[in-house]
Write a protein that holds these residues in place. Structure first.
Motif, mmCIF file in Angstrom:
data_model
loop_
_atom_site.group_PDB
_atom_site.id
_atom_site.type_symbol
_atom_site.label_atom_id
_atom_site.label_comp_id
_atom_site.label_asym_id
_atom_site.label_seq_id
_atom_site.Cartn_x
_atom_site.Cartn_y
_atom_site.Cartn_z
ATOM 1 N N PHE A 1 0.959 -1.092 -0.123
ATOM 2 C CA PHE A 1 -0.003 0.051 0.015
ATOM 3 C C PHE A 1 0.763 1.158 -0.066
ATOM 4 O O PHE A 1 1.929 1.411 0.741
ATOM 5 C CB PHE A 1 -0.889 0.108 1.225
ATOM 6 C CG PHE A 1 -1.700 -1.145 1.584
ATOM 7 C CD1 PHE A 1 -2.449 -1.838 0.321
ATOM 8 C CD2 PHE A 1 -1.843 -1.823 2.542
ATOM 9 C CE1 PHE A 1 -3.150 -2.899 0.327
ATOM 10 C CE2 PHE A 1 -2.828 -2.948 2.708
ATOM 11 C CZ PHE A 1 -3.309 -3.484 1.693
ATOM 12 N N SER B 1 -7.636 1.494 12.092
ATOM 13 C CA SER B 1 -6.942 0.248 11.943
ATOM 14 C C SER B 1 -5.977 -0.116 13.160
ATOM 15 O O SER B 1 -5.255 -1.083 13.196
ATOM 16 C CB SER B 1 -6.386 0.130 10.908
ATOM 17 O OG SER B 1 -7.018 0.295 9.602
ATOM 18 N N HIS C 1 -3.282 4.615 -1.645
ATOM 19 C CA HIS C 1 -4.159 3.549 -1.106
ATOM 20 C C HIS C 1 -4.551 3.829 0.397
ATOM 21 O O HIS C 1 -5.772 3.519 0.707
ATOM 22 C CB HIS C 1 -3.199 2.311 -1.405
ATOM 23 C CG HIS C 1 -4.232 1.176 -0.749
ATOM 24 N ND1 HIS C 1 -5.019 0.352 -1.605
ATOM 25 C CD2 HIS C 1 -4.449 0.582 0.366
ATOM 26 C CE1 HIS C 1 -5.591 -0.567 -0.997
ATOM 27 N NE2 HIS C 1 -5.434 -0.485 0.111
ATOM 28 N N ASN D 1 -7.808 6.872 8.350
ATOM 29 C CA ASN D 1 -7.900 5.402 8.041
ATOM 30 C C ASN D 1 -7.083 4.728 8.846
ATOM 31 O O ASN D 1 -7.382 3.412 9.232
ATOM 32 C CB ASN D 1 -7.879 5.122 6.457
ATOM 33 C CG ASN D 1 -8.968 5.591 5.671
ATOM 34 O OD1 ASN D 1 -9.901 5.631 6.060
ATOM 35 N ND2 ASN D 1 -8.577 5.950 4.346
ATOM 36 N N ASN E 1 -7.026 12.166 5.413
ATOM 37 C CA ASN E 1 -7.524 10.755 5.013
ATOM 38 C C ASN E 1 -6.605 9.668 5.550
ATOM 39 O O ASN E 1 -7.211 8.751 6.150
ATOM 40 C CB ASN E 1 -7.922 10.559 3.660
ATOM 41 C CG ASN E 1 -9.182 11.535 3.232
ATOM 42 O OD1 ASN E 1 -9.688 12.129 4.216
ATOM 43 N ND2 ASN E 1 -9.419 11.835 2.048
ATOM 44 N N ASP F 1 -6.749 -3.351 5.658
ATOM 45 C CA ASP F 1 -7.662 -4.453 5.703
ATOM 46 C C ASP F 1 -7.594 -5.217 7.092
ATOM 47 O O ASP F 1 -8.328 -6.159 6.883
ATOM 48 C CB ASP F 1 -7.862 -5.154 4.461
ATOM 49 C CG ASP F 1 -6.497 -5.801 4.207
ATOM 50 O OD1 ASP F 1 -5.446 -5.589 5.112
ATOM 51 O OD2 ASP F 1 -6.214 -6.410 3.098
ATOM 52 N N THR G 1 -7.384 6.161 0.558
ATOM 53 C CA THR G 1 -8.844 6.107 -0.122
ATOM 54 C C THR G 1 -9.623 4.718 0.403
ATOM 55 O O THR G 1 -10.485 4.784 0.441
ATOM 56 C CB THR G 1 -8.833 6.068 -1.620
ATOM 57 O OG1 THR G 1 -7.694 5.008 -1.954
ATOM 58 C CG2 THR G 1 -8.308 7.437 -2.326
ATOM 59 N N LYS G 2 -8.637 3.707 0.765
ATOM 60 C CA LYS G 2 -8.980 2.499 0.866
ATOM 61 C C LYS G 2 -8.684 1.968 2.431
ATOM 62 O O LYS G 2 -9.290 1.196 3.016
ATOM 63 C CB LYS G 2 -8.727 1.453 0.254
ATOM 64 C CG LYS G 2 -9.116 1.798 -1.206
ATOM 65 C CD LYS G 2 -8.668 0.604 -2.424
ATOM 66 C CE LYS G 2 -9.298 1.128 -3.488
ATOM 67 N NZ LYS G 2 -8.659 0.406 -4.785
#
Length: 168
Positions: free
Chosen positions: A82, A123, A86, A119, A115, A93, A89-90
């Motif tokens: 990543f 996590s 990445h 994110n 952002n 995981d 935006t995402k």
């Protein structure tokens, strides 16, 4: 040359010239990492990971879009590919107790920083940023500043995720 072009040309022979300072900061904080799952974000050749695994901290993974092959070769551990785009935006995981970002977060474009931090905050419980300067300045609602250590003009800042208490 820029970050991407530099790593395109030098990823296979990359060595962090600041490894001594990184190790000093990690020694100061090593007790905070015991029995934790850790993501070595922007992991380079695995300098942070090797320091941790040499001290019996084994639940470590890397993440680097440029040096992931070198990291895997040096550590025999998994490495995500990543990049900041990445992450912005995402996100990630997977959940981690601690994310350590050494000598890289200051390279995150300002337009993505909010952002990326948000994110990352969903996590992890804790974020440690080791940086050669005062950047990035995080006055973001995603993380709460806990403390700072300065050694030889290298900063390590510890933050707690706004979501950490909700996961307990």
């Amino acid at each position: 040359m820029g970050v991407e072009e530099y790593y395109r040309q030098h990823a296979q022979d990359y060595e962090n010239p600041h490894e001594e300072f990184i190790h000093h900061h990690l020694k100061f904080r090593i007790k905070e990492f015991e029995d934790k799952s850790i993501l070595d974000l922007c992991c380079g050749g695995g300098e942070v990971t090797k320091f941790l695994t040499d001290r019996k901290i084994t639940d470590v993974e890397g993440c680097d879009p440029f040096t992931h092959d070198v990291y895997v070769e040096n550590t025999n551990l998994p490495c995500h590919k990543f990049d900041f785009k990445h992450l912005a935006t995402k996100g990630l995981d997977k959940q981690y107790d601690v994310i350590i970002c050494s000598f890289a977060m200051h390279l995150c474009p300002d337009s993505m920083l909010h952002n990326v931090l948000y994110n990352l905050s969903v996590s992890c419980d804790t974020l440690l940023i080791i940086t050669p300067n005062k950047k990035p300045f995080i006055d973001d609602s995603s993380f709460t500043f806990e403390n700072e250590v300065i050694y030889n003009r290298v900063y390590s800042r510890l933050y707690t995720s706004q979501f950490a208490k909700r996961r307990e």
